[in-house]
Every structure is written in structure tokens, then in C-alpha cells.
Write a protein that holds these residues in place. Structure first.
Motif, PDB file in Angstrom:
ATOM      1  N   ALA A 455      11.435  11.261  -4.493  1.00 24.14           N
ATOM      2  CA  ALA A 455      12.114  10.174  -4.855  1.00 24.14           C
ATOM      3  C   ALA A 455      11.295   9.416  -5.632  1.00 24.14           C
ATOM      4  O   ALA A 455       9.881   9.738  -5.889  1.00 24.14           O
ATOM      5  N   TRP A 456      11.808   8.636  -6.633  1.00 25.23           N
ATOM      6  CA  TRP A 456      11.163   7.918  -7.685  1.00 25.23           C
ATOM      7  C   TRP A 456      10.345   6.803  -7.052  1.00 25.23           C
ATOM      8  O   TRP A 456       9.245   6.347  -7.598  1.00 25.23           O
ATOM      9  N   ASN A 457      10.382   6.375  -5.852  1.00 24.97           N
ATOM     10  CA  ASN A 457       9.659   5.476  -5.111  1.00 24.97           C
ATOM     11  C   ASN A 457       9.103   6.049  -3.745  1.00 24.97           C
ATOM     12  O   ASN A 457       8.873   5.288  -2.971  1.00 24.97           O
ATOM     13  N   ALA A 458       8.725   7.292  -4.012  1.00 25.24           N
ATOM     14  CA  ALA A 458       8.254   8.133  -2.727  1.00 25.24           C
ATOM     15  C   ALA A 458       6.908   7.541  -2.556  1.00 25.24           C
ATOM     16  O   ALA A 458       6.348   8.055  -1.388  1.00 25.24           O
ATOM     17  N   GLN A 459       6.129   6.890  -3.266  1.00 25.38           N
ATOM     18  CA  GLN A 459       4.895   6.616  -2.974  1.00 25.38           C
ATOM     19  C   GLN A 459       4.621   5.371  -2.137  1.00 25.38           C
ATOM     20  O   GLN A 459       4.983   4.197  -2.393  1.00 25.38           O
ATOM     21  N   ALA A 460       4.409   5.563  -0.466  1.00 28.87           N
ATOM     22  CA  ALA A 460       4.398   4.698   0.485  1.00 28.87           C
ATOM     23  C   ALA A 460       3.120   3.983  -0.007  1.00 28.87           C
ATOM     24  O   ALA A 460       2.118   4.447  -0.176  1.00 28.87           O
ATOM     25  N   ARG A 461       3.232   2.471   0.234  1.00 29.32           N
ATOM     26  CA  ARG A 461       2.175   1.575   0.036  1.00 29.32           C
ATOM     27  C   ARG A 461       1.856   0.745   1.098  1.00 29.32           C
ATOM     28  O   ARG A 461       2.378   0.347   1.931  1.00 29.32           O
ATOM     29  N   VAL A 462       0.266   0.399   1.275  1.00 31.20           N
ATOM     30  CA  VAL A 462      -0.238  -0.419   2.413  1.00 31.20           C
ATOM     31  C   VAL A 462      -1.095  -1.503   1.560  1.00 31.20           C
ATOM     32  O   VAL A 462      -1.965  -0.904   1.027  1.00 31.20           O
ATOM     33  N   HIS A 463      -0.981  -2.644   1.716  1.00 30.27           N
ATOM     34  CA  HIS A 463      -2.058  -3.741   1.326  1.00 30.27           C
ATOM     35  C   HIS A 463      -2.480  -4.277   2.717  1.00 30.27           C
ATOM     36  O   HIS A 463      -1.863  -4.746   3.550  1.00 30.27           O
ATOM     37  N   ALA A 464      -4.068  -4.159   2.412  1.00 26.75           N
ATOM     38  CA  ALA A 464      -4.574  -4.525   3.633  1.00 26.75           C
ATOM     39  C   ALA A 464      -5.819  -5.706   3.326  1.00 26.75           C
ATOM     40  O   ALA A 464      -6.579  -5.353   2.391  1.00 26.75           O
ATOM     41  N   PHE A 465      -5.862  -6.675   3.857  1.00 27.12           N
ATOM     42  CA  PHE A 465      -6.837  -7.838   3.878  1.00 27.12           C
ATOM     43  C   PHE A 465      -7.991  -7.835   5.126  1.00 27.12           C
ATOM     44  O   PHE A 465      -7.445  -8.341   6.232  1.00 27.12           O
ATOM     45  N   GLU A 466      -9.159  -7.620   4.682  1.00 22.46           N
ATOM     46  CA  GLU A 466     -10.097  -7.913   6.130  1.00 22.46           C
ATOM     47  C   GLU A 466     -10.255  -9.208   6.389  1.00 22.46           C
ATOM     48  O   GLU A 466     -10.393 -10.139   5.703  1.00 22.46           O
ATOM     49  N   VAL A 467     -10.301  -9.769   7.726  1.00 24.03           N
ATOM     50  CA  VAL A 467     -10.279 -11.212   8.225  1.00 24.03           C
ATOM     51  C   VAL A 467     -11.658 -11.291   8.934  1.00 24.03           C
ATOM     52  O   VAL A 467     -12.163 -10.369   9.533  1.00 24.03           O
ATOM     53  N   VAL A 468     -11.974 -12.516   8.817  1.00 23.21           N
ATOM     54  CA  VAL A 468     -13.308 -12.934   9.482  1.00 23.21           C
ATOM     55  C   VAL A 468     -13.116 -13.003  10.935  1.00 23.21           C
ATOM     56  O   VAL A 468     -14.108 -12.460  11.692  1.00 23.21           O
ATOM     57  N   ASP A 469     -11.739 -13.689  11.587  1.00 21.27           N
ATOM     58  CA  ASP A 469     -11.877 -14.013  12.780  1.00 21.27           C
ATOM     59  C   ASP A 469     -10.511 -13.516  13.069  1.00 21.27           C
ATOM     60  O   ASP A 469      -9.472 -14.106  12.852  1.00 21.27           O
ATOM     61  N   THR A 470     -10.232 -12.407  14.182  1.00 24.13           N
ATOM     62  CA  THR A 470      -9.054 -11.854  14.659  1.00 24.13           C
ATOM     63  C   THR A 470      -8.318 -13.071  15.361  1.00 24.13           C
ATOM     64  O   THR A 470      -6.896 -12.860  15.228  1.00 24.13           O
TER      65      THR A 470
END
Length: 656
Positions: A455-470
Motif C-alpha cells: 500500500a502507498w502508506n504501508a510503512q508502519a511508524r512508531v515515535h518513542a520519547f524516553e522519560v526520566v520518571d515512569t
């Protein structure tokens, strides 16, 4: 004075091939250009590399050149394209018939345009054999007196006429010129015939022809009958042709080529003997974009963004209002932007550089650019089958505060908080600054993974931000969960984590993947994803049930090459891409029945598209598994210096 940097570019040769971006249109164009430049055959026979005629273009251009791109040797570049991954793929036995057919179709489609010059498309593209350069320079008028004459009128003018003449004068003073330099080598006679045909066409259209001799070289001019009309200048010196659009463009280039002094009083814009090669900012960019001794660039480019913007603003007459904005944003601090493209050898296919010279201190817009350094290895949840991985370290808190200062300087004190902080607080009961921004370590990771079917948008994406305190992050997500309507987000337990899936908004459409947006906390990472499948694969990678990117041999090889390029410094950015997987998505989608049907429908009213529709109908493309062996991997790196930001990319060859 000729700079060492420019002599090095001019005298040493390297086989270089720029890498192309991947979109529907650009993929087709890349294939067409590659085929045309290699005369339909990606593997060229050995040809002698011509000796460059005259000086490098940077020594023929004024020091205040606004934009510049130069191919060091066009013949060598075409040879490099044939040896590139794309060129080798097009020469593959199972794809060669389609590639040849595609080339003929492209040639036929452009035939109406090419026929105007009496040449085939491939002949036009293969005319240059040495350097090719295109530059944007400040425009100039013949003389101040001539400019006044063109606007002079003895009768009394109306207010509207005065306004129009002021606008015309402003455009004259802030005009642009273009210089094109082509070394035709052994094709000089063909190039001369093309120039003669264009000259004849101008004569038929009642243009005025002029010429003068400068140090034994004839300079030709063609203009409309009225004095301030469009002007084209050109000259030929051996196999080198120079074409200028605008008064003085080719004239000054010829004088620099022949070592004839330019009268500095002729025009304040570029009546100057100093060349682009002697421009300090140009030199700073080129010196950092040269690479190692065996990585001499085949393509170089340079921009002066601030000068271009200010000229456009002054030309429009909006300088009084726009100029303060440009200054407040700090665009003046961009002293130069440019880089180079290389072609490597047996192991390295290509290397590219982008260098930005920044004047300290970094405030305004550059107050938001706050790179830092830190861990670059992929977290354990990054699976080895990703298409791409990128890791960035940023001082997000400082960047956020400086962004607020920029917004407040234009919108008014306190407006940034009103537009962002207060709205988020009201809707989600959280503080963007205290609950989110101040809890980030500054490390950001994004991955892409090809999710079949094509598909033209077949690239699945994930954006991840590391946190100091869970715990702070968990509290923030709990507040969001309490505030968000249940019909908007649905929590779902996946393994050891809770994923909040957003309500589906997009209808299923042919050729498009269904997007499954979600946000969640995994270990010390706040994540936003658009695919359930990619989350499942990340969980398997984290738990050791599938291979991880951190242990992947291709990734290790690319990172080893990057380590040698950052010259002992620590990068703020690293990236890894599997080129085959990036191309596979486009290839499989282009070969899908849905794309063929779409192209056939569009071709009913478009003869150009119909040619390619017919081509797809009569062609049987091989499975991409048979072609992926031609493509390797690419790594990108970035590092920060006191007065510059540098980005680079390395593409390794596949040795399957």
C-alpha cells in the motif's frame, strides 16, 4: 586568488552517484533518467574522461552567488549511475526487457518536446561530458542611467503610474540572474548546433541580436526590442558553453574565465572581481563536505538562504513588515548551506554531506536547535526487520522554552501558554511543560516497518520519547485516560503493557493501509504508533522472541562506517535504513492490480499516462525477492559544532 578547496574539486576525480528519494513520481523519474543517461543500458562501455575546459564554475561566478549546484564530470556521473544499485537492478536479466521498454516509452513520451531541438531525449541528456553548473546570482541593470531612461517620462504621471514605476524599479534592483555552465567535451559541435537553432528561433520571433569580443572570445546577446526587455547572453570557449539569463551574467563569467578585470563601479550587485571560490562561507561548507582523499565529490551545491529571502522580501515591497520577522527568527545567522554527493568504491556505494554554517550565538529560530549527545544503540524493543531506525538526542526543555519566546515575540506576551499549555491543561488536566516536556531525557527514537499487503502508506511508524520518571508518565496517561471520551480511545491489554487505541476515522480505501493509531508506555518510553502489528513485533523483540536490531550485522557494519566519519566526535543523530525494504514497498505497490487499474483509468484522458499504462499491461515484472540483492543499507549521522551543524549519509553496497 584560487582557493585550495576548488582546485581539489576541479583536479581530482571520483566516481559519484547521488541517491534519489522514493515517491511514486520520483521513482518513475529516477528510473527514466537513469535509463536515459545510460542510453537505455545501465552498464556503459569504458569511455575516456574529458579534460575540463577552463576553470571550475565557482571561479567564474561572483562571490555573492545566491545558489549553486555543480556536477564535476557529467560523463563520469552517467557511468556511476550505471554502476549504482538502481542501474544494476535495471540491467538484471529478469528486469532488463521491462527497463528497455520503459526507456523507449519515456523517450516517446518526451519526443514532442525533444523534437523542437532536433535531438532525441537521450541525446539532450548526454550532451554534457565535463562539468555542468547552474547558479542563481543577484541581477543587475545595464547602468543606472539606462534604468532611469527605461522609467523616464516627461508627462505628468498619475498616482497609479508612479506606484507601478516604483514597483518596477524595486524589481530591477532586486532581480535575479541565472548562469549555466556546460562542458560539452566531444559533443561541442552538437551543442553548438543546438545553440544556433535556439538563436534562429529567437531571430524569427524578432529578438535583437548583438555581440562583442572579450579577450578574443565572442559574447552573444539576444533581447527583445525594448531596452529593458529580457536578455540572454552566451559564449563558447573551446568545449565550454556559458549561458546567462539577465544582463552581465555571462559577460562577467567570461571576464573571470579570461582573467579580465571587472569594473567595480559597473554595478554594485556583482561588479566585483572576487569569486564564489573565494567566499569564506562557501569555503567553510566545501571544506567540511570534501570527505577523505578517496571521496572527492562528483556533485557539490551551496545556498545563501538569508540573501535569497531578503531579496525576495525587498522585491515584493513587503520589507517593512516582513524584514523584522526574518531578523527575529535569526535567519541572518545562516551564513551558508551546502554539501556534496560522492560515489564510493567496492564496499561504499555513496556518501553525501550537508553542512550548515551558523553564526553564534544561537538565538531566535536557532534557539530551538539544541542537539545533545547520548546513547545511540537501538533499545531492545526495536526488531531487526525494521525498514528504518533513527535516534536523536535533543535538549527538548530548552528548545520548548525558546519556541515559546519566538511565539510570544510575534503573538504577544503569554500567547504561547494560551495557545498550547492552557488548552492542554483544560482538555486533558495535564501540564505540557511539567508533566511531559520536563520528564523527557531528550532521547527520541522512531522506527518504520513495512506492513504487507503493499500500500502507498504501508510503512508502519512508531515515535518513542524516553522519560526520566515512569511514575510521572503513568500519572499523566491516567489523567488523559480519565479525561478522554471512551468512544475516542479504547484501552487494550497487549502482553505486559496497556495500549490506548484511537477510534478509526479513515474508511478503507484501495491501495491504502488501515491506520490504527495508539499511545502507550513501554518500559521508559512514551510511544505513539499507527499499527497493531508493529506493536506486537516490538513486544516480541523486547521479550527476546525475535531478533533485535542491536544485534544485526548490517546495522553494526553501518555504525562502524559512521564511527569513522564523525572524526572522534559524538553524534547527536544516527539513522539506519534497509534500502531494499524501502524500495520493495513502492515496487510491489506499483505492480499491484489496483495501481494498474488506476493508471489505466487516468490514461483514458492523458496520452502521456496512457503510454505507461500500456507498458504496465504488457509487462510482467519479476518478484522483488529476485532484485533485492542489488541494494544495501544506508546510515545517517549528524553532529553539532560551535559554528555549524553537519549531516552525512553513507550507503553500503550489498554483497549477497
Amino acid at each position: 586568488m584560487k582557493t585550495v578547496t576548488d582546485r581539489r574539486i576541479h583536479s581530482q576525480r571520483g566516481a559519484i552517484s547521488p541517491r534519489s528519494g522514493s515517491t511514486r513520481v520520483l521513482s518513475c523519474l529516477a528510473m527514466a533518467v537513469t535509463l536515459c543517461l545510460t542510453n537505455g543500458s545501465p552498464t556503459l562501455q569504458a569511455e575516456p574522461i574529458p579534460v575540463a575546459a577552463g576553470l571550475p564554475a565557482s571561479q567564474m561566478l561572483p562571490a555573492n552567488t545566491l545558489a549553486y549546484i555543480r556536477i564535476d564530470n557529467a560523463l563520469e556521473l552517467r557511468r556511476g549511475l550505471g554502476d549504482s544499485s538502481m542501474g544494476q537492478m535495471l540491467a538484471a536479466p529478469k528486469l532488463a526487457p521491462f527497463a528497455s521498454d520503459f526507456y523507449r516509452t519515456a523517450n516517446e513520451a518526451f519526443q514532442m518536446v525533444a523534437a523542437q531541438f532536433g535531438l532525441e531525449l537521450d541525446q539532450l541528456l548526454t550532451l554534457p561530458e565535463g562539468q555542468v553548473a547552474v547558479a542563481l546570482i543577484p541581477g543587475q541593470t545595464e547602468t543606472e542611467a539606462a534604468a532611469e531612461d527605461s522609467l523616464r517620462d516627461d508627462r505628468e504621471l498619475t498616482d497609479d503610474e508612479i506606484r507601478k514605476r516604483v514597483q518596477a524599479r524595486r524589481r530591477q534592483q532586486n532581480s535575479f540572474g541565472v548562469v549555466i555552465v556546460v562542458d560539452a567535451g566531444g559533443n561541442a559541435s552538437t551543442m553548438q548546433r543546438l545553440v544556433d537553432d535556439l538563436t534562429g528561433l529567437a531571430t524569427l520571433n524578432q529578438f535583437v541580436m548583438e555581440d562583442e569580443s572579450i579577450d578574443g572570445v565572442t559574447l552573444n546577446r539576444v533581447r527583445r526590442p525594448r531596452r529593458n526587455g529580457p536578455l540572454i547572453e552566451w559564449f563558447r570557449s573551446d568545449s565550454l558553453f556559458c549561458i546567462g539569463l539577465g544582463y552581465g551574467t555571462a559577460t562577467d563569467a567570461l571576464k573571470r574565465l579570461r582573467g579580465v578585470a571587472i569594473d567595480p563601479d559597473a554595478d554594485p550587485n556583482q561588479g566585483d572581481n572576487e569569486t564564489l571560490a573565494e567566499n569564506a562561507d562557501f569555503g567553510a561548507v566545501m571544506s567540511r563536505s570534501m570527505g577523505a582523499e578517496m571521496e572527492i565529490p562528483q556533485v557539490t551545491f551551496f545556498l545563501s538562504p538569508y540573501q535569497i529571502v531578503t531579496r525576495l522580501v525587498s522585491r515584493s515591497g513587503a520589507g517593512l513588515f516582513v524584514a523584522p520577522i526574518v531578523e527575529d527568527l535569526g535567519l541572518r545567522k545562516i551564513r551558508g548551506l551546502g554539501g556534496s554527493l560522492f560515489r564510493g568504491g567496492e564496499d561504499i556505494e555513496g556518501i553525501s554531506h550537508l553542512h550548515v554554517v551558523v553564526e553564534p550565538p544561537r538565538d531566535g529560530f536557532f534557539g530551538v536547535l539544541r542537539p545533545t549527545t547520548g546513547e545511540q544503540s537501538p533499545p531492545p524493543w526495536v526488531p531487526s526487520d525494521v525498514t528504518s531506525y533513527m535516534n536523536v538526542h535533543w535538549d527538548i526543555a530548552t528548545a520548548f522554552d525558546n519556541l515559546g519566546k519566538i511565539v510570544n515575540s510575534f503573538a504577544g506576551e503569554g500567547r504561547f501558554d494560551e495557545l498550547l499549555e492552557n488548552r492542554i491543561q483544560k482538555r486533558l488536566d495535564i501540564s505540557a511543560r511539567d508533566d511531559f516536556i520536563n520528564n523527557l531525557t531528550g532521547r527520541y527514537v522512531t522506527i518504520q516497518r513495512y506492513q504487507r499487503p503493499a500500500a502507498w502508506n504501508a510503512q508502519a511508524r512508531v515515535h518513542a520519547f524516553e522519560v526520566v520518571d515512569t511514575e510521572v508518565a503513568e500519572t499523566m496517561l491516567k489523567k488523559m485516560d480519565d479525561k478522554l471520551p471512551s468512544e475516542e480511545f479504547r484501552p487494550e491489554r497487549m502482553g505486559s503493557i496497556t495500549v490506548n487505541f484511537a477510534r478509526e476515522r479513515m474508511r478503507n480505501r484501495p491501495g491504502m493501509r488501515k491506520i490504527e493509531r495508539s499511545f502507550f508506555l513501554m518500559d521508559r518510553w512514551l510511544m505513539i504508533a499507527d499499527s497493531r502489528q508493529v506493536i506486537e513485533q516490538m513486544l516480541r523483540s523486547r521479550d527476546g522472541a525475535t531478533d533485535r536490531l542491536s544485534n544485526d550485522l548490517d546495522y553494526e557494519l553501518v555504525m562502524a562506517e559512521i564511527t569513522t566519519k564523525v572524526e572522534g566526535g559524538e553524534p547527536f543523530l544516527t539513522s539506519f535504513t534497509r534500502d531494499a525494504e524501502s524500495l520493495r514497498m513502492l515496487y510491489e505497490q506499483a505492480a499491484s492490480p489496483w495501481t494498474r487499474d488506476m493508471l489505466k483509468s487516468a490514461g483514458e484522458n492523458n496520452p502521456f499516462l496512457k503510454r505507461f499504462s500500456d507498458l504496465m499491461e504488457r509487462s510482467e515484472l519479476p518478484n522483488f525477492d529476485q532484485l533485492e540483492k542489488y541494494f544495501g543499507t544506508t546510515g545517517i549521522f549528524g553532529y553539532d559544532e560551535a559554528q555549524s551543524i553537519h549531516l552525512g549519509a553513507i550507503t553500503l553496497r550489498s554483497h549477497q
